[in-house]
Design a protein around this motif. Sequence first.
Motif, PDB file in Angstrom:
ATOM      1  N   LEU A  34       0.789  -1.109   0.101  1.00  0.00           N
ATOM      2  CA  LEU A  34      -0.098  -0.077   0.081  1.00  0.00           C
ATOM      3  C   LEU A  34       0.805   1.309  -0.031  1.00  0.00           C
ATOM      4  O   LEU A  34       0.768   2.189  -0.843  1.00  0.00           O
ATOM      5  CB  LEU A  34      -0.788   0.007   1.398  1.00  0.00           C
ATOM      6  N   ALA A  35       1.956   1.168   0.791  1.00  0.00           N
ATOM      7  CA  ALA A  35       2.805   2.379   0.929  1.00  0.00           C
ATOM      8  C   ALA A  35       3.462   2.598  -0.612  1.00  0.00           C
ATOM      9  O   ALA A  35       3.795   3.887  -0.763  1.00  0.00           O
ATOM     10  CB  ALA A  35       3.839   2.038   2.093  1.00  0.00           C
ATOM     11  N   ARG A  36       3.651   1.500  -1.296  1.00  0.00           N
ATOM     12  CA  ARG A  36       4.299   1.724  -2.543  1.00  0.00           C
ATOM     13  C   ARG A  36       3.544   1.976  -3.551  1.00  0.00           C
ATOM     14  O   ARG A  36       3.837   2.265  -4.571  1.00  0.00           O
ATOM     15  CB  ARG A  36       4.921   0.365  -2.910  1.00  0.00           C
ATOM     16  N   GLY A  37       2.093   2.357  -3.162  1.00  0.00           N
ATOM     17  CA  GLY A  37       1.077   2.590  -4.165  1.00  0.00           C
ATOM     18  C   GLY A  37       0.661   1.607  -5.028  1.00  0.00           C
ATOM     19  O   GLY A  37       0.167   1.934  -6.535  1.00  0.00           O
ATOM     20  N   GLU A  38       0.664   0.440  -4.806  1.00  0.00           N
ATOM     21  CA  GLU A  38       0.422  -0.683  -5.546  1.00  0.00           C
ATOM     22  C   GLU A  38      -0.995  -1.041  -5.464  1.00  0.00           C
ATOM     23  O   GLU A  38      -1.731  -1.178  -4.339  1.00  0.00           O
ATOM     24  CB  GLU A  38       1.197  -2.218  -5.162  1.00  0.00           C
ATOM     25  N   GLU A  39      -1.907  -0.703  -6.542  1.00  0.00           N
ATOM     26  CA  GLU A  39      -3.247  -0.722  -6.580  1.00  0.00           C
ATOM     27  C   GLU A  39      -4.077  -2.122  -6.022  1.00  0.00           C
ATOM     28  O   GLU A  39      -4.959  -1.995  -5.429  1.00  0.00           O
ATOM     29  CB  GLU A  39      -3.858  -0.325  -7.748  1.00  0.00           C
ATOM     30  N   TRP A  40      -3.485  -2.990  -6.353  1.00  0.00           N
ATOM     31  CA  TRP A  40      -3.993  -4.413  -5.743  1.00  0.00           C
ATOM     32  C   TRP A  40      -4.136  -4.411  -4.242  1.00  0.00           C
ATOM     33  O   TRP A  40      -4.889  -4.989  -3.632  1.00  0.00           O
ATOM     34  CB  TRP A  40      -3.274  -5.573  -6.219  1.00  0.00           C
ATOM     35  N   ALA A  41      -3.319  -3.650  -3.526  1.00  0.00           N
ATOM     36  CA  ALA A  41      -3.201  -3.546  -2.077  1.00  0.00           C
ATOM     37  C   ALA A  41      -4.321  -2.960  -1.745  1.00  0.00           C
ATOM     38  O   ALA A  41      -4.913  -3.244  -0.670  1.00  0.00           O
ATOM     39  CB  ALA A  41      -1.941  -2.768  -1.754  1.00  0.00           C
ATOM     40  N   LEU A  42      -5.012  -1.892  -2.310  1.00  0.00           N
ATOM     41  CA  LEU A  42      -6.208  -0.966  -1.914  1.00  0.00           C
ATOM     42  C   LEU A  42      -7.229  -1.986  -2.190  1.00  0.00           C
ATOM     43  O   LEU A  42      -8.219  -2.202  -1.197  1.00  0.00           O
ATOM     44  CB  LEU A  42      -6.247   0.019  -2.717  1.00  0.00           C
ATOM     45  N   ALA A  43      -7.368  -2.871  -3.297  1.00  0.00           N
ATOM     46  CA  ALA A  43      -8.276  -3.935  -3.178  1.00  0.00           C
ATOM     47  C   ALA A  43      -8.412  -4.875  -2.508  1.00  0.00           C
ATOM     48  O   ALA A  43      -9.541  -5.240  -1.801  1.00  0.00           O
ATOM     49  CB  ALA A  43      -8.299  -4.287  -4.802  1.00  0.00           C
ATOM     50  N   GLU A  44      -7.490  -5.485  -2.057  1.00  0.00           N
ATOM     51  CA  GLU A  44      -7.327  -6.325  -0.834  1.00  0.00           C
ATOM     52  C   GLU A  44      -7.552  -5.727   0.453  1.00  0.00           C
ATOM     53  O   GLU A  44      -8.391  -6.487   1.205  1.00  0.00           O
ATOM     54  CB  GLU A  44      -5.866  -6.830  -0.778  1.00  0.00           C
ATOM     55  N   LEU A  45      -6.922  -4.404   0.555  1.00  0.00           N
ATOM     56  CA  LEU A  45      -7.624  -3.728   2.025  1.00  0.00           C
ATOM     57  C   LEU A  45      -9.088  -3.738   2.043  1.00  0.00           C
ATOM     58  O   LEU A  45      -9.898  -4.082   3.093  1.00  0.00           O
ATOM     59  CB  LEU A  45      -6.994  -2.225   1.757  1.00  0.00           C
ATOM     60  N   PHE A  46      -9.840  -3.232   0.883  1.00  0.00           N
ATOM     61  CA  PHE A  46     -11.233  -3.292   0.976  1.00  0.00           C
ATOM     62  C   PHE A  46     -11.864  -4.720   1.178  1.00  0.00           C
ATOM     63  O   PHE A  46     -12.887  -4.955   1.838  1.00  0.00           O
ATOM     64  CB  PHE A  46     -11.669  -2.822  -0.466  1.00  0.00           C
TER      65      PHE A  46
END
Length: 203
Positions: A34-46
Amino acid sequence: MTPATARVAAPRPEPRRPVPGGPAASEEELAQALARGEEWALAELFGRWGTLVHTLSTRVLGDSREAEDVTQQVFLAAWRGRGAYRSERGSLPGWLVGITRRVTADALAARARRRELAAAGPAFPPAAAGPHPDEVLDRLLVARALAGLPAPQRRVLFLAFYEDLTQAEIARRTGLPLGTVKTHARRGLLRLRRRMEAVRYAP
C-alpha cells in the motif's frame, strides 16, 4: 560431487511473495505494498475490511446507503494518506477504524447543517400569488448571480437549491467525488454572496 558438497550447493528456497490481490499477503506485506502505491493492495484492503467499515458506519449513521458513501470515502482517504500509516502505531484495521470515525463524524456534521438549513426554510421559496416586488427582484438577482458562476459551481448549486439534493446525491448524479462537490458548493456560495452583495449595494 560428494553428498556434503551437494548440500552446500543446493539453492536456498525463494522467500514467499504475496500474489497481487491474493490472500497470501500478510498484514505487513499488505501495508508495504500500500505504501508503494500498488493498487492491488487497496483492493485487498477493501476486500478484507470493507464490511467492517460499512458496519461501523451504518451503526453510527443509521443509514446503509449513506454508509456506502462513507465507506468509499474511508478507503479513498486511506489510499491518499497511505504514507502516514505506521505499523508500530497499530494494525491496518485499527487505522481504518480511526479514519472511519473521522469520516462518519464529518457526515453527521453535514447532516446537522442540512437540518439547520431545512429548519430555516427553503433558500428560494416558490413564488406566491402576487409576490412582493422585492421578492421578484431577489429571484432575478440570484438567477443572474448563478449565471455568472463557473459551470461546475453553478451546476452543484442549481441541484442543491432547485432540486433539493444533498451533496451525496449530487455526487451520485454528477459522478463527481463528494469532496469535489463540497468544494464547488463552498466556493460557489462564497462567489454567489459576493456577486449579490455587489449588485445590491452598487451605487
